[in-house]
Design a protein around this motif. Structure first.
Motif, PDB file in Angstrom:
ATOM      1  N   TRP A 623       0.807  -1.222   0.000  1.00  0.00           N
ATOM      2  CA  TRP A 623       0.000   0.000   0.000  1.00  0.00           C
ATOM      3  C   TRP A 623       0.840   1.272   0.000  1.00  0.00           C
ATOM      4  CZ3 TRP A 623      -4.120  -1.160   4.369  1.00  0.00           C
ATOM      5  CH2 TRP A 623      -4.804  -2.352   4.064  1.00  0.00           C
ATOM      6  N   GLY A 624       2.139   1.152   0.232  1.00  0.00           N
ATOM      7  CA  GLY A 624       2.986   2.334   0.326  1.00  0.00           C
ATOM      8  C   GLY A 624       2.994   2.913   1.735  1.00  0.00           C
ATOM      9  N   TYR A 625       3.877   3.860   1.949  1.00  0.00           N
ATOM     10  CA  TYR A 625       4.007   4.483   3.265  1.00  0.00           C
ATOM     11  C   TYR A 625       2.678   5.098   3.692  1.00  0.00           C
ATOM     12  CZ  TYR A 625       5.415   7.804   6.870  1.00  0.00           C
ATOM     13  OH  TYR A 625       5.508   8.516   8.035  1.00  0.00           O
ATOM     14  N   GLU A 626       2.144   4.577   4.804  1.00  0.00           N
ATOM     15  CA  GLU A 626       0.865   5.026   5.348  1.00  0.00           C
ATOM     16  C   GLU A 626      -0.227   5.053   4.268  1.00  0.00           C
ATOM     17  OE1 GLU A 626       1.342   8.637   7.540  1.00  0.00           O
ATOM     18  OE2 GLU A 626       2.378   7.628   9.209  1.00  0.00           O
ATOM     19  N   GLY A 627      -0.143   4.082   3.339  1.00  0.00           N
ATOM     20  CA  GLY A 627      -1.190   3.904   2.334  1.00  0.00           C
ATOM     21  C   GLY A 627      -1.137   4.873   1.181  1.00  0.00           C
ATOM     22  N   ALA A 628       0.029   5.482   0.953  1.00  0.00           N
ATOM     23  CA  ALA A 628       0.116   6.521  -0.084  1.00  0.00           C
ATOM     24  C   ALA A 628      -0.127   5.984  -1.484  1.00  0.00           C
ATOM     25  CB  ALA A 628       1.493   7.195  -0.022  1.00  0.00           C
ATOM     26  N   ASP A 629       0.080   4.677  -1.715  1.00  0.00           N
ATOM     27  CA  ASP A 629      -0.029   4.121  -3.064  1.00  0.00           C
ATOM     28  C   ASP A 629      -1.401   3.564  -3.383  1.00  0.00           C
ATOM     29  OD1 ASP A 629       2.591   4.809  -3.312  1.00  0.00           O
ATOM     30  OD2 ASP A 629       3.375   2.774  -3.063  1.00  0.00           O
ATOM     31  N   VAL A 630      -2.316   3.597  -2.423  1.00  0.00           N
ATOM     32  CA  VAL A 630      -3.657   3.087  -2.697  1.00  0.00           C
ATOM     33  C   VAL A 630      -4.648   4.239  -2.617  1.00  0.00           C
ATOM     34  CG1 VAL A 630      -3.207   0.750  -1.902  1.00  0.00           C
ATOM     35  CG2 VAL A 630      -3.987   2.455  -0.270  1.00  0.00           C
ATOM     36  N   SER A 631      -5.679   4.118  -3.391  1.00  0.00           N
ATOM     37  CA  SER A 631      -6.712   5.138  -3.386  1.00  0.00           C
ATOM     38  C   SER A 631      -7.475   5.115  -2.079  1.00  0.00           C
ATOM     39  CB  SER A 631      -7.670   4.886  -4.558  1.00  0.00           C
ATOM     40  OG  SER A 631      -8.844   5.659  -4.426  1.00  0.00           O
ATOM     41  N   GLN A 632      -7.943   6.268  -1.654  1.00  0.00           N
ATOM     42  CA  GLN A 632      -8.748   6.336  -0.437  1.00  0.00           C
ATOM     43  C   GLN A 632     -10.043   5.553  -0.573  1.00  0.00           C
ATOM     44  OE1 GLN A 632      -7.945   7.720   2.621  1.00  0.00           O
ATOM     45  NE2 GLN A 632      -5.942   7.731   1.630  1.00  0.00           N
ATOM     46  N   SER A 633     -10.384   5.194  -1.795  1.00  0.00           N
ATOM     47  CA  SER A 633     -11.588   4.382  -1.992  1.00  0.00           C
ATOM     48  C   SER A 633     -11.339   2.919  -1.700  1.00  0.00           C
ATOM     49  CB  SER A 633     -12.094   4.528  -3.436  1.00  0.00           C
ATOM     50  OG  SER A 633     -11.134   4.008  -4.352  1.00  0.00           O
ATOM     51  N   VAL A 635      -9.073   1.699   1.032  1.00  0.00           N
ATOM     52  CA  VAL A 635      -8.842   1.421   2.445  1.00  0.00           C
ATOM     53  C   VAL A 635      -9.351   2.599   3.261  1.00  0.00           C
ATOM     54  CG1 VAL A 635      -6.835  -0.044   2.009  1.00  0.00           C
ATOM     55  CG2 VAL A 635      -6.522   2.402   2.356  1.00  0.00           C
ATOM     56  N   VAL A 636      -9.480   2.383   4.559  1.00  0.00           N
ATOM     57  CA  VAL A 636      -9.907   3.451   5.456  1.00  0.00           C
ATOM     58  C   VAL A 636      -8.719   3.885   6.303  1.00  0.00           C
ATOM     59  CG1 VAL A 636     -12.288   2.669   5.531  1.00  0.00           C
ATOM     60  CG2 VAL A 636     -10.668   1.750   7.187  1.00  0.00           C
ATOM     61  N   ASP A 637      -8.806   5.089   6.852  1.00  0.00           N
ATOM     62  CA  ASP A 637      -7.671   5.670   7.564  1.00  0.00           C
ATOM     63  C   ASP A 637      -7.180   4.808   8.717  1.00  0.00           C
ATOM     64  OD1 ASP A 637      -7.722   7.785   5.838  1.00  0.00           O
ATOM     65  OD2 ASP A 637      -8.882   9.097   7.172  1.00  0.00           O
ATOM     66  N   SER A 638      -8.097   4.118   9.398  1.00  0.00           N
ATOM     67  CA  SER A 638      -7.715   3.316  10.562  1.00  0.00           C
ATOM     68  C   SER A 638      -6.801   2.160  10.200  1.00  0.00           C
ATOM     69  CB  SER A 638      -8.971   2.781  11.259  1.00  0.00           C
ATOM     70  OG  SER A 638      -9.694   1.924  10.392  1.00  0.00           O
ATOM     71  N   GLU A 639      -6.721   1.801   8.913  1.00  0.00           N
ATOM     72  CA  GLU A 639      -5.893   0.681   8.492  1.00  0.00           C
ATOM     73  C   GLU A 639      -4.489   1.101   8.097  1.00  0.00           C
ATOM     74  OE1 GLU A 639      -8.450  -0.553   5.313  1.00  0.00           O
ATOM     75  OE2 GLU A 639      -9.247  -2.225   6.474  1.00  0.00           O
ATOM     76  N   LEU A 640      -4.189   2.390   8.152  1.00  0.00           N
ATOM     77  CA  LEU A 640      -2.940   2.901   7.588  1.00  0.00           C
ATOM     78  C   LEU A 640      -1.854   3.129   8.620  1.00  0.00           C
ATOM     79  CD1 LEU A 640      -4.504   5.470   5.087  1.00  0.00           C
ATOM     80  CD2 LEU A 640      -3.891   3.074   4.691  1.00  0.00           C
ATOM     81  N   ASP A 641      -2.185   3.171   9.913  1.00  0.00           N
ATOM     82  CA  ASP A 641      -1.187   3.448  10.938  1.00  0.00           C
ATOM     83  C   ASP A 641      -0.090   2.391  10.923  1.00  0.00           C
ATOM     84  OD1 ASP A 641      -2.739   5.560  11.672  1.00  0.00           O
ATOM     85  OD2 ASP A 641      -3.680   4.563  13.373  1.00  0.00           O
ATOM     86  N   GLY A 642       1.153   2.852  11.025  1.00  0.00           N
ATOM     87  CA  GLY A 642       2.272   1.933  11.178  1.00  0.00           C
ATOM     88  C   GLY A 642       2.773   1.313   9.892  1.00  0.00           C
ATOM     89  N   LEU A 643       2.237   1.680   8.742  1.00  0.00           N
ATOM     90  CA  LEU A 643       2.713   1.117   7.482  1.00  0.00           C
ATOM     91  C   LEU A 643       3.991   1.823   7.043  1.00  0.00           C
ATOM     92  CD1 LEU A 643      -0.590   0.611   5.447  1.00  0.00           C
ATOM     93  CD2 LEU A 643       0.925  -1.151   6.341  1.00  0.00           C
ATOM     94  N   GLU A 644       5.084   1.066   6.984  1.00  0.00           N
ATOM     95  CA  GLU A 644       6.372   1.624   6.615  1.00  0.00           C
ATOM     96  C   GLU A 644       6.597   1.503   5.108  1.00  0.00           C
ATOM     97  OE1 GLU A 644       9.543   0.808   9.851  1.00  0.00           O
ATOM     98  OE2 GLU A 644       8.251  -0.960   9.855  1.00  0.00           O
ATOM     99  N   ALA A 645       7.413   2.396   4.580  1.00  0.00           N
ATOM    100  CA  ALA A 645       7.710   2.380   3.145  1.00  0.00           C
ATOM    101  C   ALA A 645       8.648   1.225   2.810  1.00  0.00           C
ATOM    102  CB  ALA A 645       8.335   3.707   2.733  1.00  0.00           C
ATOM    103  N   GLU A 646       8.437   0.609   1.676  1.00  0.00           N
ATOM    104  CA  GLU A 646       9.332  -0.431   1.192  1.00  0.00           C
ATOM    105  C   GLU A 646      10.457   0.194   0.364  1.00  0.00           C
ATOM    106  OE1 GLU A 646       9.148  -3.474   2.086  1.00  0.00           O
ATOM    107  OE2 GLU A 646       7.150  -3.536   2.975  1.00  0.00           O
ATOM    108  N   ASP A 647      11.553  -0.528   0.247  1.00  0.00           N
ATOM    109  CA  ASP A 647      12.678  -0.095  -0.597  1.00  0.00           C
ATOM    110  C   ASP A 647      12.349  -0.480  -2.033  1.00  0.00           C
ATOM    111  OD1 ASP A 647      15.039   0.391  -1.894  1.00  0.00           O
ATOM    112  OD2 ASP A 647      16.303  -0.574  -0.396  1.00  0.00           O
ATOM    113  N   TYR A 700      -3.187  -8.620   7.241  1.00  0.00           N
ATOM    114  CA  TYR A 700      -4.076  -7.917   6.314  1.00  0.00           C
ATOM    115  C   TYR A 700      -3.634  -6.492   5.985  1.00  0.00           C
ATOM    116  CZ  TYR A 700      -6.942 -11.960   6.952  1.00  0.00           C
ATOM    117  OH  TYR A 700      -7.369 -13.264   6.960  1.00  0.00           O
ATOM    118  N   LYS A 701      -2.873  -5.850   6.871  1.00  0.00           N
ATOM    119  CA  LYS A 701      -2.421  -4.488   6.585  1.00  0.00           C
ATOM    120  C   LYS A 701      -1.313  -4.535   5.540  1.00  0.00           C
ATOM    121  CE  LYS A 701      -2.088  -1.376   9.728  1.00  0.00           C
ATOM    122  NZ  LYS A 701      -1.797  -0.559  10.927  1.00  0.00           N
ATOM    123  N   GLY A 702      -1.519  -3.840   4.452  1.00  0.00           N
ATOM    124  CA  GLY A 702      -0.527  -3.818   3.388  1.00  0.00           C
ATOM    125  C   GLY A 702      -0.584  -5.013   2.466  1.00  0.00           C
ATOM    126  N   ALA A 703      -1.561  -5.910   2.670  1.00  0.00           N
ATOM    127  CA  ALA A 703      -1.661  -7.122   1.858  1.00  0.00           C
ATOM    128  C   ALA A 703      -2.036  -6.768   0.422  1.00  0.00           C
ATOM    129  CB  ALA A 703      -2.697  -8.063   2.458  1.00  0.00           C
TER     130      ALA A 703
END
Length: 866
Positions: A623-633, A635-647, A700-703
């Motif tokens: 999903w990218g850092y804090e869900g930056a790569d997925v559309s807001q349509s 996922v919901v904001d509560s699912e984005l906490d703690g998502l780290e960016a991949e290399d 499930y987060k970032g899956a």
């Protein structure tokens, strides 16, 4: 049925092989065809029996725990010896969904005073069990307390173990979501239902304690006992296991306890006189206990009134006589007591509680209390006494998420609770099982199941100060506490005494203490670990779940340096010494780089199964850092906490490349940190692609997003093409149900449940003529066949052509977490090759929740090491 005549001509072995392949419904139909068919089919129909209650609407309310079906089945077994002798596996369970492990299990006492209380039912259990001579497996899963007691005490009655008794011993015992302190107590003075007083567990080979209270404390904080199932009572919403909630009746534990206390006052103050018809009547009216049980007793009478009164299926006379007991007598008989996991107080304890009471009244209350109190020893004590009784035959012992930690609060009994917690470990690890092959202590993933702080399996325990263990101040004062000193080497001595283990499960940060090992025990530890390197084939490690999700690494930022040091010592001092591990399971909140290092450390093991479970996807964050790569349509904001960016540069560079196996002279060296690392699947393929048959990655987060995967998904999953021996893969996937700005989870779940059909073997093509709007969205994206088609198209290109080309293809399970309360639904399908060489779905099942009947049975029967 003409074919039945041909069946009778088959040799016995071949006939049994044919019949055992039939579904139970088919066997039930077969036994109605003829006398011969009845004789050959009936033993198979009754080989596995379930005792399950149901919910029933009555004119005066809803009975959430109607025992009618259980009673009728018990009556058949009690009256038909041929049926009873056919039973090999007996399961008792409640029809309600079991408590949710995070939000409900810690607050559940499983005491349920008003369930299955009719003495006729308990006596029927005794009659039925007496005739069941061939039962070898007993499962109690979310069992009613009184039925749990009756089944345990009857099946393990000392008289059944006597030479020449004709009974086969119970070899497998599964206890889940139930009370055990009364049922497993091997020696009691009396029992209100007349159950056996002396028990013998010799013959048990496999024992599984799962998701139940096994507390060693002398009392339980009542404010935590908020979920007590009941017949009658107030309706309350609980999680239903499919993402929603359901209503059921509950009592508060304090309510049931208060009724017992008020009953004692009622006994002290009442005056009894006799009515004109000679019946004893109290001037205070009905006992408080009668009010507690009045509705349940009335519903039980309705059950028994519906049974036949004549013929060979009428009630045995001793059972029928129990129906004439008064409501008061039934209530006193049913009441289990006012305390949980404790014994009745002596007079001094009672005197402290009631200082103003007259001594004669005080003694009366103490005697009455003891008479009512069913549980006289803590549940952990009962469990360990049972294990000692079975010690000579036990081969497999599993403690799976048992609630063992006592509340370490400010209360005056906190010290006793902590010492009891110590004693539990001292007693458990003091047991010896000469034939033990599997020892699993999966007990560190949620706070209520935490392992005793400072206790280690291969090191000296409690070496560090009490401050670093996080113990309360009172527990730090005496650093030479005898209880702690006796536990210092309990883990090591237990492992030394069991050199034949093939399966081991243990918290990852409790193998070794942080820091240097005591030189006095280093040689002993080395000998045990080297022996396990030769015998162990199944290894499972876990750690406390992290809440928002697991970090990629704790190389630079760490919240618990001691735990990190212990986990890393496990990798270097234990995992690297293993030689024959075939299956590894890693679950909980450990960082992703430590999971990777476990895989690398096992480089010379013939791994055929790898399981990784966490909050975040163990394969990487798509999903990218804090869900930056997925559309807001999506996922919901509560699912984005703690998502780290991949290399991303490294992933896009290495993901599609062929993994290189380690050189022949490879020597493992620690590599912590995640920046610049190859994707997880790439690393696994580098070391184990040639032997892996099963993969499971849950989180499930970032899956991967099924309906619109992000670009990074391809390189993360690309290494799958190198697993040529792969037979099964389980993946968490993200499935969004947002439509026109609103979540449609509940509608999708209802659609799945309502459209459930027998196993499908072909996919239905959805045409452009389908209705528009949400109905078209539902049918083209979420219908079971459409979902299976989309999963096939998503996963199939990543799989090895050689694996897909085998007969039966590759089993793929896509696991989705949807619903307001996180219901888990799985779609199972088989991906193979079509006649033209294209990828096809050979068949599918689902979506199915964990409690779906076939899925539930499959998990029970397929559980390893049971």
């Amino acid at each position: 049925m003409p074919g039945s005549n041909l069946l009778s001509e088959l040799p016995e072995e071949l006939l049994q092989d044919v019949l055992e392949r039939l579904q139970k419904a088919d066997l039930t139909s077969l036994n109605l065809v003829s006398r011969w068919c009845y004789e050959v089919a009936t033993p198979l129909v009754w080989r596995q029996v379930e005792l399950v209650d149901c919910g029933t609407e009555h004119g005066d309310g809803r009975d959430e725990h109607d025992d009618g079906g259980i009673v009728r089945k018990l009556l058949l077994l009690a009256r038909r010896p041929n049926l009873a002798r056919s039973v090999h596996v007996l399961t008792h369970r409640c029809h309600l969904p079991p408590p949710a492990i995070f939000s409900e299990l810690p607050y559940n006492t499983f005491s349920a005073q008003t369930l299955s209380t009719d003495p006729r039912t308990i006596r029927l259990v005794q009659h039925a069990v007496a005739l069941m001579t061939h039962v070898h497996t007993l499962r109690i899963i979310f069992g009613h307390p009184n039925l749990t007691d009756a089944l345990l005490r009857c099946f393990f009655d000392t008289n059944r173990a006597l030479p020449g008794s004709g009974y086969n011993p119970i070899r497998k015992l599964w206890l889940e979501n139930c009370r055990i302190s009364a049922g497993l107590n091997p020696s009691i003075e009396s029992h209100p239902y007349g159950l056996p007083l002396q028990l013998d567990f010799t013959g048990l080979e496999s024992v599984r304690f799962r998701r139940l209270p096994m507390r060693p404390v002398m009392a339980l904080d009542w404010f935590r006992a908020t979920i007590v199932y009941s017949r009658g009572g107030r309706f309350r919403k609980l999680l239903d296991g499919t993402g929603g909630r359901y209503d059921t009746t509950l009592n508060g534990f304090e309510v049931e306890s208060r009724d017992g206390d008020e009953h004692l006052l009622w006994l002290e103050n009442r005056r009894v006189y006799h009515s004109p018809d000679g019946e004893a009547v109290s001037d205070l009216g009905p006992s408080p206990l009668e009010a507690l049980y009045e509705q349940a007793s009335r519903w039980d009478d309705m059950i028994y009134e519906s049974l036949p009164t004549t013929g060979d299926l009428s009630l045995p006379s001793d059972v029928e006589e129990l129906g004439f007991l008064s409501l008061h007598d039934r209530s006193v008989m049913a009441y289990r007591g006012q305390s949980i996991d404790c014994g009745p107080p002596d007079s001094s304890e009672t005197e402290n509680a009631y200082p103003t009471m007259r001594r004669d009244n005080l003694l009366t209350r103490t005697r009455a209390y003891k008479a009512m109190q069913r549980e006289t020893i803590p549940s952990s004590t009962a469990a360990i006494m049972m294990l000692r009784s079975a010690g000579s035959t036990l081969t497999s012992l599993t403690l799976d998420w048992v609630l063992s930690i006592p509340p370490l609060s400010w209360s005056p009994i906190a010290t006793n609770r902590y010492l009891g917690w110590l004693s539990m470990y001292q007693n458990l690890f003091g047991c010896r099982f000469p034939h033990l092959r599997a020892f699993q202590f999966r007990n560190s993933v949620v706070p209520d199941t935490l392992l005793l702080p400072g206790f280690y399996l291969f090191d000296r325990s409690f070496r560090t100060t009490r401050e670093t263990l996080g113990l309360p101040a009172w527990a730090r004062e005496d650093k030479d506490d005898p209880e702690m000193l006796s536990l210092e080497l309990a883990g090591l001595e237990f492992m030394e005494a069991h050199p034949k283990l093939q399966c081991l499960a243990w918290p990852m940060d409790h193998f070794f203490a942080p820091g240097e090992m005591d030189s006095e025990i280093a040689t002993r530890v080395q000998a045990v670990v080297e022996n396990l390197g030769r015998t162990l084939t199944d290894l499972r490690v876990d750690s406390l779940y992290s809440g928002t999700g697991e970090p990629q690494s704790e190389a630079w930022v760490c919240h618990d340096y001691g735990a990190r040091a212990s986990r890393r010592k496990f990798i270097t001092e234990f995992a690297t010494k293993m030689q024959k591990i075939e299956s590894i399971k890693i679950e909980g909140g450990m960082p992703r780089d430590e999971r990777r290092e476990v895989v690398r450390a096992l480089h010379n093991n013939p791994l055929n199964k790898i399981v990784m479970i966490g909050v975040c996807s163990p394969l990487g964050n798509t999903w990218g850092y804090e869900g930056a790569d997925v559309s807001q349509s999506l996922v919901v904001d509560s699912e984005l906490d703690g998502l780290e960016a991949e290399d991303k540069p490294t992933i896009f560079e290495l993901g599609p490349t062929k993994p290189n196996p380690p050189p022949l002279d490879f020597k493992y060296d620690l590599e912590y940190g995640w920046e610049g690392s190859a994707p997880m699947l790439h690393t696994i393929a580098s070391y184990h692609a040639s032997t892996i048959r099963e993969l499971k990655f849950c989180g499930y987060k970032g899956a991967p997003v099924l309906l619109s995967p992000t670009p990074i998904t391809n390189p993360l999953l690309a290494p799958l093409k190198h697993f040529h021996a792969l037979e099964s893969i389980i993946l968490s996937m993200h499935l969004t149900t947002l439509f026109e700005g609103a979540s449609r989870d509940n509608e999708v779940i209802s659609y799945w449940l309502n459209s459930r059909t027998p196993t499908s073997t072909a996919l239905v093509h959805i045409t452009d003529e389908e209705p528009e709007g949400w109905e078209k969205e539902l049918r083209t994206k979420f219908a079971p066949d459409a979902l299976a088609w989309r999963i096939t198209n998503f996963v199939a290109p990543f799989l090895s052509e050689r694996a897909k080309g085998r007969k039966g293809g590759v089993h793929v399970r896509a696991s989705f977490c949807i619903g307001e309360n996180g219901g888990l639904f799985d779609v199972d399908l088989w991906v193979g090759k079509g006649v033209l060489g294209s990828d096809v779905c050979l068949g599918f099942k689902g979506p199915r929740e964990e409690l779906e009947e076939e899925r539930r049975r499959g998990k029970l029967e397929g559980r390893r090491w049971f």
